[in-house]
Design a protein around this motif. Sequence first.
Motif, short mmCIF file in Angstrom:
data_model
loop_
_atom_site.label_atom_id
_atom_site.label_comp_id
_atom_site.label_asym_id
_atom_site.label_seq_id
_atom_site.Cartn_x
_atom_site.Cartn_y
_atom_site.Cartn_z
N MET A 1 0.90 -1.36 0.04
CA MET A 1 -0.02 -0.04 -0.06
C MET A 1 0.82 1.25 0.06
O MET A 1 1.83 1.47 0.99
N HIS A 2 0.70 2.16 -1.10
CA HIS A 2 1.77 3.39 -0.76
C HIS A 2 1.01 4.35 0.22
O HIS A 2 -0.20 4.51 0.47
N HIS A 3 2.19 5.12 0.74
CA HIS A 3 1.85 6.14 1.68
C HIS A 3 1.35 7.55 1.18
O HIS A 3 1.55 7.92 0.18
N HIS A 4 0.33 7.62 2.06
CA HIS A 4 -0.58 9.12 1.69
C HIS A 4 0.17 10.45 2.42
O HIS A 4 -0.89 11.19 2.90
N GLY A 5 1.21 10.27 2.92
CA GLY A 5 1.70 11.35 3.87
C GLY A 5 0.90 10.90 5.17
O GLY A 5 0.85 9.84 5.57
N PRO A 6 0.64 11.86 6.15
CA PRO A 6 0.39 11.59 7.43
C PRO A 6 -0.88 10.83 7.58
O PRO A 6 -1.67 10.89 6.45
N SER A 7 -1.07 10.05 8.59
CA SER A 7 -2.14 9.07 8.52
C SER A 7 -3.55 9.68 8.55
O SER A 7 -4.61 9.32 7.88
N GLU A 8 -3.81 10.78 9.28
CA GLU A 8 -5.11 11.51 9.26
C GLU A 8 -5.51 11.73 7.89
O GLU A 8 -6.80 11.60 7.64
N GLN A 9 -4.77 11.87 6.87
CA GLN A 9 -5.30 11.97 5.50
C GLN A 9 -6.21 10.83 4.88
O GLN A 9 -6.97 10.90 4.16
N ARG A 10 -5.63 9.89 5.35
CA ARG A 10 -6.17 8.43 4.89
C ARG A 10 -7.50 8.13 5.68
O ARG A 10 -8.05 7.15 5.31
N VAL A 11 -7.86 8.79 6.81
CA VAL A 11 -9.09 8.39 7.52
C VAL A 11 -10.15 8.45 6.72
O VAL A 11 -11.01 7.71 6.68
N PRO A 12 -10.65 9.53 6.09
CA PRO A 12 -11.60 10.15 5.43
C PRO A 12 -12.00 8.65 4.49
O PRO A 12 -13.20 8.16 4.17
N GLU A 13 -10.96 7.96 3.77
CA GLU A 13 -11.22 7.24 2.89
C GLU A 13 -11.54 5.97 3.55
O GLU A 13 -12.43 5.25 2.90
N LYS A 14 -11.15 5.52 4.68
CA LYS A 14 -11.45 4.62 5.38
C LYS A 14 -12.97 4.76 5.57
O LYS A 14 -14.05 3.88 5.52
N GLU A 15 -13.41 5.90 6.12
CA GLU A 15 -14.81 6.52 6.56
C GLU A 15 -15.48 6.14 5.37
O GLU A 15 -16.64 5.64 5.27
N THR A 16 -15.41 6.58 4.14
CA THR A 16 -16.11 6.40 2.91
C THR A 16 -16.41 4.99 2.79
O THR A 16 -17.64 4.72 2.28
N MET A 17 -15.51 4.14 2.92
CA MET A 17 -15.80 2.76 2.74
C MET A 17 -16.89 2.21 3.64
O MET A 17 -17.72 1.62 3.17
N VAL A 18 -16.74 2.60 4.78
CA VAL A 18 -17.40 2.05 6.02
C VAL A 18 -18.77 2.49 5.58
O VAL A 18 -19.65 2.03 5.73
N ASP A 19 -18.75 3.92 5.32
CA ASP A 19 -20.27 4.34 5.10
C ASP A 19 -20.96 3.63 3.88
O ASP A 19 -21.96 3.59 3.86
N ALA A 20 -20.28 3.48 2.81
CA ALA A 20 -20.63 2.89 1.57
C ALA A 20 -21.13 1.57 2.07
O ALA A 20 -22.51 1.22 1.64
N ILE A 21 -20.41 0.86 2.82
CA ILE A 21 -21.16 -0.55 3.39
C ILE A 21 -22.36 -0.37 4.17
O ILE A 21 -23.36 -0.95 3.92
N LYS A 22 -22.33 0.67 5.03
CA LYS A 22 -23.76 0.81 5.61
C LYS A 22 -24.90 1.32 4.67
O LYS A 22 -26.03 1.06 4.91
N ALA A 23 -24.58 2.32 3.80
CA ALA A 23 -25.41 2.72 3.04
C ALA A 23 -26.15 1.58 2.01
O ALA A 23 -27.34 1.65 1.73
N LEU A 24 -25.56 0.24 2.00
CA LEU A 24 -26.16 -0.86 1.51
C LEU A 24 -27.52 -1.26 2.24
O LEU A 24 -28.64 -1.90 1.62
N ALA A 25 -27.70 -0.65 3.31
CA ALA A 25 -28.83 -1.10 4.21
C ALA A 25 -30.06 -0.01 3.83
O ALA A 25 -31.24 -0.33 4.20
N ASP A 26 -29.83 1.09 3.22
CA ASP A 26 -30.68 1.99 2.73
C ASP A 26 -31.08 1.90 1.24
O ASP A 26 -30.30 2.21 0.36
#
Length: 450
Positions: free
Chosen positions: A1-26
């Motif tokens: 996995m290539h590095h995106h600079g400081p880790s906080e920049q990668r958090v939103p991406e993880k969030e969107t994945m979880v959000d997308a999974i939760k959105a399958l319920a709607d």
Amino acid sequence: MHHHGPSEQRVPEKETMVDAIKALADPDLREAARERLAERGVDVVRALLDELLDETSAVPQWEIETLLAKRIGPAAFDEVTAALVAAEGEESRRRVSRVFTRFGAVDCYVVALTHPSARVRGSAAYGIQSVCSVAFGREPQPDVDYALVIDALIPLLADPDPDVAQRAEWVLTMLGPGVEERMRDIRVQGPGNLRAQALTVLAAVGGEEALSAADRATVERLIRIKGRDEPAQSLDTCSTSWIAVPTGDQQGVVELLGLYEARPATFALGLSVGGHDSHDGAEYGRVYVTPEVDGWTLVLGPWCNPVDPDRAEDVLRVVSELSRRYGRAQAYYFGEQGGGSGWLVAEGGAVVRRFGSYWDDDGARFTVGEPLPEERAACIEEGVVPVGDPGADEDEWTDLAAYLAPTLAGQLGVSPMDLGPHTTVRGVGAVALTPYAREHGRPCTGAYAI
């Protein structure tokens, strides 16, 4: 996995994945979420599996199954396999196994047949069954090399895990004509540890016609030896129909019922035939006739059902005839899990009582005669007004009656459910064809425990 600079920049991406999974319920967001997740491919597999295994999740299981097995597809296979090995608890295993068997990727399944985990081997065999089965008139898959699949399954017949070995045996019986020849080879050339199973598969695929004369003799000899000193065992299939006659005259019962081609059979074989014949749609072409059990002879199979609309009239006739010859005769039906009950009691050539109780139907059209003393006694024991009395509640009675067949059979004679080591047995049982088979063709034999 290539590095995106400081880790906080990668958090939103993880969030969107979880959000997308939760959105399958709607239902409104589902379609877009599916697309986003499918694009991410193999990166979302782990997160999807976590969601699948979360029993509190609002996301429908089939949404995740479809994404993994059909949209992401074979790229997800290895991770799903690992999750199947790691799954703890029955429900988690079931959920992952459902994804695993939906990939439909025969080449992946063939490789997985040699996996160290029995769970993976068994699921791989089931996956092959789902794609390749030609049972029940299905067409073979044009792009599958059946010979290769058959050869990959054969070693599993001797799998150390009995469930895997059983699954392999079932799947082989569903893969079409190529199987017979391979099983014949094994009967002749070995390997020795597969010979017994090959015989079972052969009998299932081609019936007795597929067995060599020597093999047929082997099976009969085995049954005679086992039958000689075999203790009785309970003959309880989920849906059981039987005729009961107070006699040890097995031959006379067979002749009066017009049964033919009677072959010696153990209790285990009788139970196995009974289970097979009542599960895959009612098989009227064959019955199991017990040896003499505590002075009675029982005939088991859907053909004996006294309250089956297709059989009721004929069963009434033959049971009346049996009662003329042997003084009394009865027929019963019992379906576990709310399948209902039915009974028919005849004496001296006349019907004393017939009654049927099903959940989906009052069974009233089958009713003949007045309630038996034993039916009334059962009501009293349950604390309800006896059937036939003023003030009796029809619904209470039908609810009670739906469970009553085995009890009545035991009170009026011998119930197949109550047979066991305590039962006095004389002679050896038989599996025989019924008059129905003369008109409608022989039943497909199927493989049975001997």
